[in-house]
Design an enzyme around this catalytic site. Structure first.
Site, PDB file in Angstrom:
ATOM      1  N   SER A   1      -9.546  -1.209  22.059  1.00 47.30           N
ATOM      2  CA  SER A   1      -8.764  -2.373  21.641  1.00 47.30           C
ATOM      3  C   SER A   1      -7.747  -1.921  20.604  1.00 47.30           C
ATOM      4  O   SER A   1      -8.121  -1.413  19.545  1.00 47.30           O
ATOM      5  CB  SER A   1      -9.683  -3.448  21.042  1.00 47.30           C
ATOM      6  OG  SER A   1      -8.902  -4.511  20.551  1.00 47.30           O
ATOM      7  N   LYS A   2      -6.495  -2.144  20.938  1.00 49.00           N
ATOM      8  CA  LYS A   2      -5.441  -1.766  19.999  1.00 49.00           C
ATOM      9  C   LYS A   2      -5.680  -2.445  18.641  1.00 49.00           C
ATOM     10  O   LYS A   2      -5.676  -1.812  17.606  1.00 49.00           O
ATOM     11  CB  LYS A   2      -4.084  -2.169  20.581  1.00 49.00           C
ATOM     12  CG  LYS A   2      -2.921  -1.899  19.666  1.00 49.00           C
ATOM     13  CD  LYS A   2      -1.602  -2.231  20.349  1.00 49.00           C
ATOM     14  CE  LYS A   2      -0.485  -2.256  19.323  1.00 49.00           C
ATOM     15  NZ  LYS A   2       0.826  -2.509  19.919  1.00 49.00           N
ATOM     16  N   THR A   3      -5.910  -3.745  18.674  1.00 46.66           N
ATOM     17  CA  THR A   3      -6.053  -4.505  17.428  1.00 46.66           C
ATOM     18  C   THR A   3      -7.489  -4.515  16.906  1.00 46.66           C
ATOM     19  O   THR A   3      -7.724  -4.731  15.734  1.00 46.66           O
ATOM     20  CB  THR A   3      -5.662  -5.973  17.685  1.00 46.66           C
ATOM     21  OG1 THR A   3      -6.457  -6.450  18.794  1.00 46.66           O
ATOM     22  CG2 THR A   3      -4.190  -6.091  18.027  1.00 46.66           C
ATOM     23  N   PHE A   4      -8.425  -4.341  17.776  1.00 40.74           N
ATOM     24  CA  PHE A   4      -9.865  -4.466  17.504  1.00 40.74           C
ATOM     25  C   PHE A   4     -10.227  -5.868  16.997  1.00 40.74           C
ATOM     26  O   PHE A   4     -11.217  -6.074  16.308  1.00 40.74           O
ATOM     27  CB  PHE A   4     -10.357  -3.395  16.509  1.00 40.74           C
ATOM     28  CG  PHE A   4     -11.599  -2.699  17.008  1.00 40.74           C
ATOM     29  CD1 PHE A   4     -11.519  -1.706  17.969  1.00 40.74           C
ATOM     30  CD2 PHE A   4     -12.864  -3.061  16.538  1.00 40.74           C
ATOM     31  CE1 PHE A   4     -12.665  -1.078  18.456  1.00 40.74           C
ATOM     32  CE2 PHE A   4     -14.016  -2.444  17.022  1.00 40.74           C
ATOM     33  CZ  PHE A   4     -13.911  -1.450  17.971  1.00 40.74           C
TER      34      PHE A   4
ATOM     35  N   GLU B   1     -12.557 -11.276  23.384  1.00 38.50           N
ATOM     36  CA  GLU B   1     -13.334 -10.839  24.547  1.00 38.50           C
ATOM     37  C   GLU B   1     -13.973  -9.478  24.273  1.00 38.50           C
ATOM     38  O   GLU B   1     -15.157  -9.253  24.531  1.00 38.50           O
ATOM     39  CB  GLU B   1     -12.446 -10.711  25.789  1.00 38.50           C
ATOM     40  CG  GLU B   1     -11.966 -12.019  26.374  1.00 38.50           C
ATOM     41  CD  GLU B   1     -10.626 -12.458  25.799  1.00 38.50           C
ATOM     42  OE1 GLU B   1     -10.286 -12.074  24.661  1.00 38.50           O
ATOM     43  OE2 GLU B   1      -9.925 -13.220  26.495  1.00 38.50           O
TER      44      GLU B   1
ATOM     45  N   GLY C   1       0.281  -2.576  24.302  1.00 37.51           N
ATOM     46  CA  GLY C   1      -0.952  -2.593  25.097  1.00 37.51           C
ATOM     47  C   GLY C   1      -0.730  -2.174  26.542  1.00 37.51           C
ATOM     48  O   GLY C   1      -1.461  -1.343  27.089  1.00 37.51           O
ATOM     49  N   ARG C   2       0.302  -2.716  27.177  1.00 36.79           N
ATOM     50  CA  ARG C   2       0.512  -2.436  28.608  1.00 36.79           C
ATOM     51  C   ARG C   2       1.091  -1.054  28.861  1.00 36.79           C
ATOM     52  O   ARG C   2       1.302  -0.664  30.001  1.00 36.79           O
ATOM     53  CB  ARG C   2       1.381  -3.531  29.236  1.00 36.79           C
ATOM     54  CG  ARG C   2       2.679  -3.822  28.507  1.00 36.79           C
ATOM     55  CD  ARG C   2       3.243  -5.167  28.953  1.00 36.79           C
ATOM     56  NE  ARG C   2       4.429  -5.600  28.223  1.00 36.79           N
ATOM     57  CZ  ARG C   2       4.412  -6.269  27.080  1.00 36.79           C
ATOM     58  NH1 ARG C   2       3.255  -6.540  26.502  1.00 36.79           N
ATOM     59  NH2 ARG C   2       5.529  -6.653  26.500  1.00 36.79           N
TER      60      ARG C   2
ATOM     61  N   GLN D   1       0.563  -6.936  34.831  1.00 38.35           N
ATOM     62  CA  GLN D   1       0.700  -7.014  33.367  1.00 38.35           C
ATOM     63  C   GLN D   1       1.994  -6.332  32.926  1.00 38.35           C
ATOM     64  O   GLN D   1       2.752  -6.880  32.120  1.00 38.35           O
ATOM     65  CB  GLN D   1      -0.492  -6.372  32.650  1.00 38.35           C
ATOM     66  CG  GLN D   1      -0.405  -6.636  31.138  1.00 38.35           C
ATOM     67  CD  GLN D   1      -1.271  -5.750  30.272  1.00 38.35           C
ATOM     68  OE1 GLN D   1      -1.750  -4.708  30.703  1.00 38.35           O
ATOM     69  NE2 GLN D   1      -1.454  -6.142  29.023  1.00 38.35           N
TER      70      GLN D   1
ATOM     71  N   GLU E   1       4.041  -9.472  31.800  1.00 33.46           N
ATOM     72  CA  GLU E   1       3.922  -9.623  30.346  1.00 33.46           C
ATOM     73  C   GLU E   1       5.201  -9.110  29.673  1.00 33.46           C
ATOM     74  O   GLU E   1       5.577  -9.551  28.599  1.00 33.46           O
ATOM     75  CB  GLU E   1       2.689  -8.869  29.810  1.00 33.46           C
ATOM     76  CG  GLU E   1       2.301  -9.272  28.398  1.00 33.46           C
ATOM     77  CD  GLU E   1       0.918  -8.810  27.977  1.00 33.46           C
ATOM     78  OE1 GLU E   1      -0.021  -9.635  27.938  1.00 33.46           O
ATOM     79  OE2 GLU E   1       0.750  -7.616  27.685  1.00 33.46           O
TER      80      GLU E   1
ATOM     81  N   HIS F   1      -3.252  -8.151  57.275  1.00 30.05           N
ATOM     82  CA  HIS F   1      -4.108  -9.100  57.992  1.00 30.05           C
ATOM     83  C   HIS F   1      -4.383 -10.330  57.144  1.00 30.05           C
ATOM     84  O   HIS F   1      -5.308 -11.088  57.423  1.00 30.05           O
ATOM     85  CB  HIS F   1      -5.419  -8.418  58.387  1.00 30.05           C
ATOM     86  CG  HIS F   1      -5.199  -7.304  59.356  1.00 30.05           C
ATOM     87  ND1 HIS F   1      -5.182  -7.483  60.720  1.00 30.05           N
ATOM     88  CD2 HIS F   1      -4.915  -5.997  59.146  1.00 30.05           C
ATOM     89  CE1 HIS F   1      -4.927  -6.328  61.312  1.00 30.05           C
ATOM     90  NE2 HIS F   1      -4.759  -5.398  60.381  1.00 30.05           N
TER      91      HIS F   1
ATOM     92  N   LYS G   1      -4.881 -18.601  23.222  1.00 25.76           N
ATOM     93  CA  LYS G   1      -5.928 -17.953  22.412  1.00 25.76           C
ATOM     94  C   LYS G   1      -6.315 -18.845  21.241  1.00 25.76           C
ATOM     95  O   LYS G   1      -7.491 -19.018  20.932  1.00 25.76           O
ATOM     96  CB  LYS G   1      -5.406 -16.631  21.825  1.00 25.76           C
ATOM     97  CG  LYS G   1      -5.331 -15.461  22.777  1.00 25.76           C
ATOM     98  CD  LYS G   1      -4.998 -14.195  21.982  1.00 25.76           C
ATOM     99  CE  LYS G   1      -4.521 -13.072  22.887  1.00 25.76           C
ATOM    100  NZ  LYS G   1      -4.041 -11.900  22.162  1.00 25.76           N
TER     101      LYS G   1
HETATM  102  O1  F6P Z   1      -3.448 -11.014  25.132  1.00 31.57           O
HETATM  103  C1  F6P Z   1      -2.584 -10.024  25.570  1.00 31.57           C
HETATM  104  C2  F6P Z   1      -2.837  -8.710  24.896  1.00 31.57           C
HETATM  105  O2  F6P Z   1      -2.369  -8.725  23.596  1.00 31.57           O
HETATM  106  C3  F6P Z   1      -2.228  -7.581  25.692  1.00 31.57           C
HETATM  107  O3  F6P Z   1      -0.912  -7.382  25.425  1.00 31.57           O
HETATM  108  C4  F6P Z   1      -3.115  -6.437  25.346  1.00 31.57           C
HETATM  109  O4  F6P Z   1      -2.991  -5.412  26.274  1.00 31.57           O
HETATM  110  C5  F6P Z   1      -4.450  -7.117  25.376  1.00 31.57           C
HETATM  111  O5  F6P Z   1      -4.218  -8.405  24.849  1.00 31.57           O
HETATM  112  C6  F6P Z   1      -5.565  -6.442  24.633  1.00 31.57           C
HETATM  113  O6  F6P Z   1      -5.293  -6.257  23.276  1.00 31.57           O
HETATM  114  P1  F6P Z   1      -6.135  -5.278  22.409  1.00 31.57           P
HETATM  115  O7  F6P Z   1      -5.980  -3.903  22.960  1.00 31.57           O
HETATM  116  O8  F6P Z   1      -5.586  -5.390  21.020  1.00 31.57           O
HETATM  117  O9  F6P Z   1      -7.584  -5.704  22.458  1.00 31.57           O
END
Ligand code: F6P
Length: 551
Positions: A216-219, A223, A278-279, A360, A364, A395, A517
């Site tokens: 997770s980039k942001t952690f 989810e 992220g993408r 994405q 996105e 098909h 969110k």
């Molecule tokens: O909700 C979209 C998003 O911010 C994406 O851009 C990103 O890839 C994904 O959520 C996951 O974010 P993270 O890597 O911070 O958990």
């Protein structure tokens, strides 16, 4: 370079030229006739990309509804829209993601030539290389069995917990490159908050031999942190002692504080910077599952394949610039033909998650409606991208592509060499014959005369006509190697970049994911008890209350 010297792309002179070409000849241009008139058409509108290892990928744009004038006007549009200047600013590490005041610098992650690349005056390459070194060391240890779980057993299962860009790239690439995987090392992906996802994946795993990658980039993504906590609980039920976590959980993130709070030692963290969107993060530490699965050398080859496309994108003249041409075609269909969608059909089962990944990347990035000069756009932007592997998709929904009322530009992707040439390559020949046949059929169609000559009863004739002239781009690789896949992804990244640059939107933020969110957080609290809810609109209140009754 934060904003272009124009606001609305449809005010550019080349846009007006394209509109008049469309109105006069473009909308009725017959691709079939263009081929009949010009024996050089294929050579003119196809381009071969040479990869760093000498392998090639052929991009055939000749079945698109274009001619010399249209191509020229599209290239002029790219010039007027300052695509080259924005591209150069992108590769110089300028803050082109101006709404978040960030550079967009995933290209530094695949800069295998190791030339200095700077953000805010600082060369980022030493840090990029040091993370790669860490990934190399760690993946070698895990793959060789040197890295042991808490009971001394080697790792057999890797579970990547992440969502969006922290999931789609790794899933797609590990699936695509399965043929390069180490036998006996399995990868699993848990992304959905639906408990079924983690429950089903963990059914196949043993805590003693499972390694979790919390990606997770942001952690802070709800989810991912929820799934990671559930994974930790599952692990500790058997392992008991929290000190064992160190051998079984690593973090892939930019946020060391949150990683430490979660209980992962930051020594076991693979970092990256906020200039990796992220993408675009599969090239970063987020790609650790890929590196573990296919090995470091193959991962480097994957990076090199992307780097080779970066070099092409930054140096080829626009007229021959393959991703620029792909992006301009998309603008041509989207804004002049009114196409709403774009189909990507890989004729390759290993690429079955490629369209989901591209969704994405494309949607996105370019699902935006405000220009870089902060005005609402006066034209349509990002296409709805969809796709499934062929021949399955033939098909299923190809009926609509052939005979529906909508124009659906399509990309078909095939590798000449199969990773599984079974039955003396019979399957591969059948697959390839469909790749060629579908593009041909979409272009040539089947006119009334032919249907009649085949003896169709009068009342069935209209049903059996194919109008044809449906555009396709055929992408033919030699083989889906790590390098070829890296190139394909980078191609689509730069197609997306080109589209966004022409539309003059910021392809690098994603504010549109925020509102849902925030509301989910509020509603989440309301679901914690049985109280009747009245704070929303009538429909939302009723649905929530019914859910509470039934849950
Ligand atoms: O909700 C979209 C998003 O911010 C994406 O851009 C990103 O890839 C994904 O959520 C996951 O974010 P993270 O890597 O911070 O958990």
């Amino acid at each position: 370079m934060s904003s272009a010297s124009f606001s609305q792309a449809n005010e550019l002179p080349a846009w007006k030229t394209l509109q008049s070409i469309y109105d006069t000849e473009g909308k009725s241009l017959s691709v079939k006739e263009q081929f009949e008139k010009d024996p050089e058409r294929f050579n003119k509108f196809s381009h071969t990309f040479k990869n760093h290892d000498g392998s090639e990928i052929l991009f055939d744009f000749s079945k698109n509804i274009i001619n010399d004038d249209i191509k020229q006007a599209l290239v002029k549009l790219a010039k007027e829209a300052n695509v080259e200047q924005l591209r150069d600013a992108f590769f110089k590490g300028e803050h082109i993601n101006f709404t978040e005041d960030r550079a967009v610098y995933h290209v530094a992650l695949r800069n295998q030539s190791n030339v200095p690349m700077k953000v805010d005056g600082q060369d980022v390459m030493p840090e990029v290389n040091s993370v790669l070194e860490h990934m190399k060391e760690f993946s070698n240890q895990v793959r060789s069995g040197e890295w042991k779980g808490y009971t001394g057993k080697a790792i057999t299962d890797i579970v990547n917990i992440g969502i969006g860009g922290s999931d789609l790239g790794p899933v797609m690439v590990t699936e695509a490159l399965k043929a390069y995987a180490q036998k006996g090392l399995n990868v699993h992906f848990v992304s959905n908050i639906d408990g079924t996802h983690i429950a089903e994946e963990l059914r196949h795993c043993d805590p003693e031999t499972t390694l979790f990658l919390v990606a997770s980039k942001t952690f802070t993504t709800a989810e991912t942190t929820t799934n990671a906590n559930s994974a930790k609980k599952w692990f500790l039920e058997k392992a008991k002692d929290e000190s064992h976590i160190a051998k079984h959980f690593v973090a892939l993130s930019t946020n060391a504080d949150e990683v430490a709070k979660f209980g992962i030692d930051t020594k076991n963290m693979f970092g990256f910077e906020n200039w990796v969107g992220g993408r675009y993060s599969v090239w970063s530490a987020i790609g650790l599952s890929v590196c573990l699965y296919i090995g470091y050398d193959n991962f480097v080859d994957f990076l090199k394949g992307a780097e080779a496309v970066d070099k092409h994108f930054t140096s080829a003249p626009l007229e021959e610039n393959i991703p620029v041409l792909g992006g301009l075609l998309s603008v041509w269909y989207n804004n002049f033909f009114g196409a709403q969608t774009h189909l990507v059909a890989p004729f390759d089962q290993y690429l079955h998650r490629f369209p989901a990944y591209l969704q994405q990347l494309s949607m996105e990035s370019n699902g935006k409606s405000v220009t870089r000069s902060n005005e609402f756009v006066k034209y349509s932007t990002g296409s709805i991208l969809f796709g499934e592997p062929a021949t399955n998709s033939q098909h299923s929904f190809f009926q609509l592509v052939h005979q529906g009322t909508k124009l659906i530009p399509a990309d078909f992707i095939l590798a000449a060499q199969s990773q599984n040439p079974i039955e003396n390559n019979l399957h591969q020949r059948m697959l390839a014959s469909n790749f060629f046949a579908q593009a041909e059929a979409l272009m040539v169609g089947k006119p009334q005369e032919t249907v009649k000559a085949e003896g169709a009863p009068d009342n069935l004739v209209p049903h059996k006509i194919f109008l044809g002239n449906r555009p396709t781009t055929s992408i033919l690789a030699q083989k889906i190697t790590p390098a070829a896949l890296g190139s394909l992804i980078a191609y689509y990244e730069h197609v997306t970049f080109t589209e966004g640059a022409v539309w003059n939107i910021n392809s690098f933020d994603q504010w549109g994911v925020e509102l849902g969110k925030v509301l989910a957080k509020v509603i989440g609290k309301e679901l914690d008890n049985k109280d009747k809810i009245e704070s929303h609109d009538q429909s939302t209140n009723s649905l929530i209350n019914q859910f509470k009754n039934w849950a």
